[in-house]
Design an enzyme around this catalytic site. Sequence first.
Site, short mmCIF file in Angstrom:
data_model
loop_
_atom_site.label_atom_id
_atom_site.label_comp_id
_atom_site.label_asym_id
_atom_site.label_seq_id
_atom_site.Cartn_x
_atom_site.Cartn_y
_atom_site.Cartn_z
N ASP A 1 2.85 3.70 3.21
CA ASP A 1 1.32 4.27 2.52
C ASP A 1 1.94 5.62 1.67
O ASP A 1 1.28 5.79 1.01
CB ASP A 1 0.40 4.65 3.81
CG ASP A 1 -1.00 5.01 3.36
OD1 ASP A 1 -0.96 5.45 2.37
OD2 ASP A 1 -1.42 5.47 4.52
N HIS B 1 0.49 -1.11 -0.19
CA HIS B 1 -0.24 -0.22 -0.01
C HIS B 1 1.01 1.13 -0.41
O HIS B 1 1.46 1.41 1.17
CB HIS B 1 -1.31 0.11 1.35
CG HIS B 1 -1.94 1.18 1.45
ND1 HIS B 1 -2.74 1.30 1.20
CD2 HIS B 1 -1.62 2.33 0.93
CE1 HIS B 1 -4.16 1.80 0.62
NE2 HIS B 1 -3.07 2.97 0.77
N TRP C 1 1.01 13.99 3.81
CA TRP C 1 -0.08 13.06 4.68
C TRP C 1 1.27 12.63 6.25
O TRP C 1 0.98 12.59 6.77
CB TRP C 1 -1.22 11.71 4.41
CG TRP C 1 -1.35 12.28 4.10
CD1 TRP C 1 -2.98 12.58 4.43
CD2 TRP C 1 -1.75 12.58 2.51
NE1 TRP C 1 -3.90 12.42 3.24
CE2 TRP C 1 -2.76 12.30 2.01
CE3 TRP C 1 -0.94 11.44 1.22
CZ2 TRP C 1 -3.88 12.86 0.43
CZ3 TRP C 1 -1.46 12.34 -0.63
CH2 TRP C 1 -2.75 12.77 -0.28
N HIS D 1 1.39 5.60 -2.05
CA HIS D 1 1.14 6.58 -2.78
C HIS D 1 2.11 6.78 -2.93
O HIS D 1 2.33 8.37 -3.48
CB HIS D 1 0.47 7.52 -1.90
CG HIS D 1 -1.07 7.07 -0.97
ND1 HIS D 1 -2.44 7.18 -1.63
CD2 HIS D 1 -1.26 6.58 -0.53
CE1 HIS D 1 -3.73 6.18 -1.42
NE2 HIS D 1 -2.67 6.32 -0.09
N GLN E 1 -9.88 8.93 -5.07
CA GLN E 1 -9.27 10.02 -3.70
C GLN E 1 -10.70 10.41 -3.04
O GLN E 1 -10.37 11.01 -2.23
CB GLN E 1 -7.80 10.80 -3.98
CG GLN E 1 -7.97 12.04 -2.81
CD GLN E 1 -6.91 11.07 -1.35
OE1 GLN E 1 -5.74 10.29 -1.67
NE2 GLN E 1 -7.83 11.23 -0.46
N GLU F 1 -10.93 4.34 6.86
CA GLU F 1 -10.09 5.19 7.69
C GLU F 1 -10.44 6.52 8.52
O GLU F 1 -10.11 7.57 7.82
CB GLU F 1 -9.24 5.19 6.26
CG GLU F 1 -7.69 6.07 7.10
CD GLU F 1 -6.67 6.37 5.97
OE1 GLU F 1 -6.96 5.97 4.62
OE2 GLU F 1 -5.76 6.50 6.43
N HIS G 1 -9.48 1.94 0.48
CA HIS G 1 -9.25 2.87 1.69
C HIS G 1 -10.38 2.10 2.29
O HIS G 1 -11.71 2.43 1.66
CB HIS G 1 -8.79 4.53 1.03
CG HIS G 1 -7.98 4.10 0.56
ND1 HIS G 1 -6.95 3.70 -0.54
CD2 HIS G 1 -6.36 5.30 1.29
CE1 HIS G 1 -5.62 4.50 -0.70
NE2 HIS G 1 -5.24 4.66 0.83
FE FE2 Z 1 -3.37 4.95 1.44
#
Ligand code: FE2
Length: 427
Positions: free
Chosen positions: A310, A58, A316, A60, A153, A214, A211
Amino acid sequence: MTIDLLLKNASLPDGRKGMDIACKDGKIAAIEPAIDAEAGTILDAAGQLVSPPFVDPHFHMDATLSLGNPRLNVSGTLLEGIALWGELKPRQTVDEIITRALRYCDLAVSMGIGAIRSHVDICDDALTGVTALLEVQKQVAPYLDLQLVAFPQDGVFRDPTAQSNLIRALDMGVDVVGGIPHFERTMAEGAASVTYLCELAAERGLQVDMHCDESDDPLSRHVETLAFETTRLGLQGRVAGSHLTSMHSMDNYYVSKLMALMAETELQVIPNPLINIMLQGRHDSYPKRRGQTRVPELKAAGLNIGFGSDCVMDPWYSLGTADMLDVASMGLHVAQMGSRADMAWCFDAVTENSAAIMGLEGYGLHKGCRADMVLLQADDPIEAIRLRATRLAVIRAGHLVAQTPPRVAWLDLPGRPREMNPAKITF
Ligand code: FE2
């Protein structure tokens, strides 16, 4: 037998010691003690751990290494991260994403990662990220398996053009269907998005990686819908739920029912420990919830679980070094999995469990498998996690693709007898 590469005296994650590994034509030709053969390259593992490559299930990659562009995430929350990503998205070009992604792939390979599943945001009518990462996927293929997930997203229903963009991305060759039901406008729309996305995957014969839940909302119920749709559509074993953090906060009785449903439909589970220990519980005062999904209980229920990283240096998460051992260590601590067996399992969670999630063919240390492996400066998987062990050598298809010098310190301490100085410390 003449072989391409011979790795001598390796310890394996399953506990075998003193093993030699012969690689020929990109595959493992033999793995047994004391192989006597001519080899193009001979590498002495000196009793240290040889593992199949790390697998990150996982990530991005369209956002990675963008830290500070156009600004930093001040609150550090998931929602400010999403807002910040919304500011960056229209500014970045295909070439910029390719450059950053290739830099990250280099880092990942040097850290022993052999495969990455990356989500790619399709809520952008130009499909800039999709175009860039499909190109990156092609370029890195000789040394890194990159699987792409079409990720809406901003919500597949909440964003007005996400549905058509998602179809376009899949038509362009993106491998897996993604989603974000907890970000849709209502719980009902979230559930409907799970149904829509699973039906789309079933029609096209694709995997799903969503996702899912979350959040810290104990009443979020999208994992349940994901498990239900997986069974209804016959997608057993082909669907992953990423994050699943709301399960941390759910009522215990409800979770006992939910985990049985998840096990029944062979849902794959992908917690992302570094990110979620940072992002969850942000609306709590004290005590603050950890927010990681229920890893030991899901493991006991028989579910396959792989830890993901991630984010690395993006809107993030401002840290990260593509170190899956760091990910395993954080997962272990947050889940309080401190027994020898549990710690060793955390190593599996960043190797073979994640390989199973991605459906990697020929993965593993067995005769006939792809000759992909990592030599670590550690005796066993637990020591590898403890030390975030140096990746001494990374091998892909029987060829050495990265090397890092061993970690050694020389001490010359005042007051210590001269004959004991300098002292060599290895880690
Ligand atoms: Fe993610």
